[in-house]
Design a protein around this motif. Structure first.
Motif, PDB file in Angstrom:
ATOM      1  N   LEU A 198     -15.015  12.361  -1.828  1.00 58.02           N
ATOM      2  CA  LEU A 198     -13.878  11.942  -2.647  1.00 58.02           C
ATOM      3  C   LEU A 198     -12.567  12.528  -2.127  1.00 58.02           C
ATOM      4  CD1 LEU A 198     -15.348  12.216  -6.268  1.00 58.02           C
ATOM      5  CD2 LEU A 198     -14.937  10.132  -4.945  1.00 58.02           C
TER       6      LEU A 198
ATOM      7  N   ILE B  39     -11.587  10.721   1.231  1.00 59.82           N
ATOM      8  CA  ILE B  39     -11.144   9.346   0.976  1.00 59.82           C
ATOM      9  C   ILE B  39      -9.823   9.333   0.219  1.00 59.82           C
ATOM     10  CG2 ILE B  39     -11.741   7.193  -0.192  1.00 59.82           C
ATOM     11  CD1 ILE B  39     -13.245   7.802   2.432  1.00 59.82           C
TER      12      ILE B  39
ATOM     13  N   ASP C 123      -5.796   7.362  -5.362  1.00 60.67           N
ATOM     14  CA  ASP C 123      -7.027   8.130  -5.196  1.00 60.67           C
ATOM     15  C   ASP C 123      -8.138   7.148  -4.837  1.00 60.67           C
ATOM     16  OD1 ASP C 123      -7.717   6.841  -7.517  1.00 60.67           O
ATOM     17  OD2 ASP C 123      -8.152   8.647  -8.666  1.00 60.67           O
ATOM     18  N   PRO C 124      -9.367   7.619  -4.594  1.00 63.71           N
ATOM     19  CA  PRO C 124     -10.426   6.698  -4.169  1.00 63.71           C
ATOM     20  C   PRO C 124     -10.717   5.573  -5.148  1.00 63.71           C
ATOM     21  CG  PRO C 124     -11.067   8.957  -3.733  1.00 63.71           C
ATOM     22  CD  PRO C 124      -9.802   9.022  -4.534  1.00 63.71           C
ATOM     23  N   PHE C 125     -10.290   5.713  -6.401  1.00 65.09           N
ATOM     24  CA  PHE C 125     -10.628   4.709  -7.398  1.00 65.09           C
ATOM     25  C   PHE C 125      -9.524   3.670  -7.608  1.00 65.09           C
ATOM     26  CE2 PHE C 125     -13.084   8.479  -9.260  1.00 65.09           C
ATOM     27  CZ  PHE C 125     -14.163   8.220  -8.433  1.00 65.09           C
TER      28      PHE C 125
ATOM     29  N   SER D  57     -14.743   1.830  -7.908  1.00 65.99           N
ATOM     30  CA  SER D  57     -15.571   2.596  -8.842  1.00 65.99           C
ATOM     31  C   SER D  57     -15.864   1.808 -10.108  1.00 65.99           C
ATOM     32  CB  SER D  57     -14.875   3.914  -9.199  1.00 65.99           C
ATOM     33  OG  SER D  57     -13.677   3.662  -9.902  1.00 65.99           O
TER      34      SER D  57
ATOM     35  N   SER E 288     -13.085   3.452   3.092  1.00 70.72           N
ATOM     36  CA  SER E 288     -12.881   4.000   1.748  1.00 70.72           C
ATOM     37  C   SER E 288     -13.809   3.342   0.734  1.00 70.72           C
ATOM     38  CB  SER E 288     -11.428   3.805   1.313  1.00 70.72           C
ATOM     39  OG  SER E 288     -10.548   4.455   2.188  1.00 70.72           O
TER      40      SER E 288
ATOM     41  N   THR F 253     -16.720   5.451  -1.086  1.00 72.12           N
ATOM     42  CA  THR F 253     -16.571   5.529  -2.545  1.00 72.12           C
ATOM     43  C   THR F 253     -17.764   4.902  -3.247  1.00 72.12           C
ATOM     44  OG1 THR F 253     -14.162   5.426  -2.344  1.00 72.12           O
ATOM     45  CG2 THR F 253     -15.106   4.907  -4.498  1.00 72.12           C
TER      46      THR F 253
ATOM     47  N   VAL G 225     -20.095   7.169  -5.676  1.00 74.80           N
ATOM     48  CA  VAL G 225     -20.083   6.761  -7.084  1.00 74.80           C
ATOM     49  C   VAL G 225     -21.477   6.328  -7.516  1.00 74.80           C
ATOM     50  CG1 VAL G 225     -19.238   4.974  -8.659  1.00 74.80           C
ATOM     51  CG2 VAL G 225     -17.642   6.185  -7.188  1.00 74.80           C
TER      52      VAL G 225
ATOM     53  N   GLY H 254     -10.227  13.273  -5.859  1.00 70.21           N
ATOM     54  CA  GLY H 254      -9.570  12.591  -4.754  1.00 70.21           C
ATOM     55  C   GLY H 254      -8.072  12.507  -4.889  1.00 70.21           C
TER      56      GLY H 254
END
Length: 369
Positions: free
Chosen positions: A103, A106, A120-122, A127, A277, A281, A285, A295
């Motif tokens: 996290l 990424i 961020d990664p989300f 996610s 990414s 992710t 996740v 992240g």
């Protein structure tokens, strides 16, 4: 082209601070910081295996860890304690380290890709897409034939499908632009979140809904050694690609025109970063749920310590994220023992004030400090 990516400056200029007289932030020498984190990681893993509600002594914990590492023998009356230390706690600590490293790395890549300090990664909606598949398993028993692999498989597959959807919507004739990626990812996030919320309310069993909420908030309670290799492989592959691309990330962080002048194709690099990414992710996740703030917070904190050069940031951020998430997971198990808090709740509790303090520093600016 005369200008090469190999001549990208390690420390981008900061015109916003020119003439302000603000003193440069103190930085920890990179070798010392790396040595400290490399020492903290195994110590944290041991603490992750030893701390809990079972009341085992440290002598017992160390003996069981040694037996697990060397294949040593244990007595019949020690099987239960050995299982707690080696099978439950250590596998969980190792998985926490892998997820935290993934996290954090990424997060660095996504912030460079979309040039957004809040990314961020989300932010790509991956996610929340994974949550749709995971909830289908937890609430409706989908893919029951896969047994213990049903949850991870469903989450990973739905994450990849979400990635394809985001890519198809965000892509234009000019490729993937930062603004379209952020807007598309945000829109998909809300759409997938609405779907998961509907599933939770439609659940006939209260326990199924509770399990779904634990997963949505992030939890490592289902960790086992079987889930470690896949997550570790995805994270290591992602780290290798990002490390190889560190100089190009420096160029991309300066803007598309500057990157192109330095011999970097921003559209192609952004496409590579998007795929890496999304894959990493989706993999993390799938085994841990949606653990937020790692992240987002770790990349900014690391830049304060080592500067904005991605060659340095990508060395430190995975180690820092790994150590952080191990200790957050330990807290999630002991704060309300024998009950367990979702890891994502604690990362938010820790991350919000830390992030606010970080932003309050006059010397900090995203993209270089």
């Amino acid at each position: 082209m005369a200008t090469s990516v190999d001549r990208i400056p390690a420390k981008p200029a900061h015109p916003s601070r020119a003439g302000t007289g603000a003193p440069p932030p103190r930085r920890i020498p990179l070798p010392i910081l790396l040595a400290g984190l490399c020492l903290a990681l195994p110590v944290s893993l041991v603490c992750g295996a030893g701390l809990g509600a079972s009341g085992l002594s440290w002598a017992e914990v160390l003996r069981y860890l040694w037996a697990g590492l060397t294949g040593g023998a244990i007595g019949p009356d020690e099987v239960s304690a050995y299982t707690i230390v080696w099978e439950l706690r250590l596998s969980r600590a190792v998985l926490a380290a892998i997820v935290g490293a993934g996290l954090s790395a990424i997060g660095v890549a996504v912030q460079a890709m979309v040039r957004n300090a809040l990314a961020d990664p989300f932010v790509l909606g991956i996610s929340s897409g994974a949550a749709v598949g995971a909830n289908a398993v937890l609430i409706f028993g989908a893919l029951g034939a896969l047994g213990i692999w049903a949850l991870s498989t469903a989450a990973f597959v739905s994450a990849l499908l979400a990635m394809l959807l985001v890519y198809a919507v965000a892509r234009t004739e000019r490729g993937l632009t930062p603004l379209r990626l952020v807007l598309t990812g945000t829109a998909m996030y809300y759409g997938f979140s609405a779907a998961t919320t509907f599933m939770v309310f439609a659940a006939e069993r209260g326990e199924a809904a509770r399990s779904a909420m634990m997963w949505l908030l992030g939890s490592l309670s289902g960790a086992n050694w079987a889930s470690v290799p896949i997550a570790a492989g995805a994270v290591l592959a992602g780290l290798a690609h990002l490390g190889w691309s560190a100089r190009r990330l420096n160029a991309l962080a300066m803007g598309d025109e500057t990157a192109a002048a330095l011999g970097v194709d921003p559209g192609r690099l952004r496409k590579e970063l998007f795929l890496v990414s999304a894959a990493v992710t989706g993999a993390v996740v799938a085994v841990s749920g949606a653990i937020g703030f790692v992240g987002l917070m770790v990349p900014h904190a690391v830049r304060m310590l080592v500067g904005a050069d991605h060659r340095r940031v990508l060395l430190v951020a995975p180690l820092a994220g790994a150590v952080l998430l191990i200790w957050v997971d330990i807290l999630s198990r002991v704060v309300l023992a024998p009950a367990e808090l979702p890891v994502g709740v604690l990362t938010a509790v820790i991350g919000v004030p830390c992030f606010i303090l970080l932003m309050r520093r006059r010397s900090y600016s995203f993209g270089g400090i």
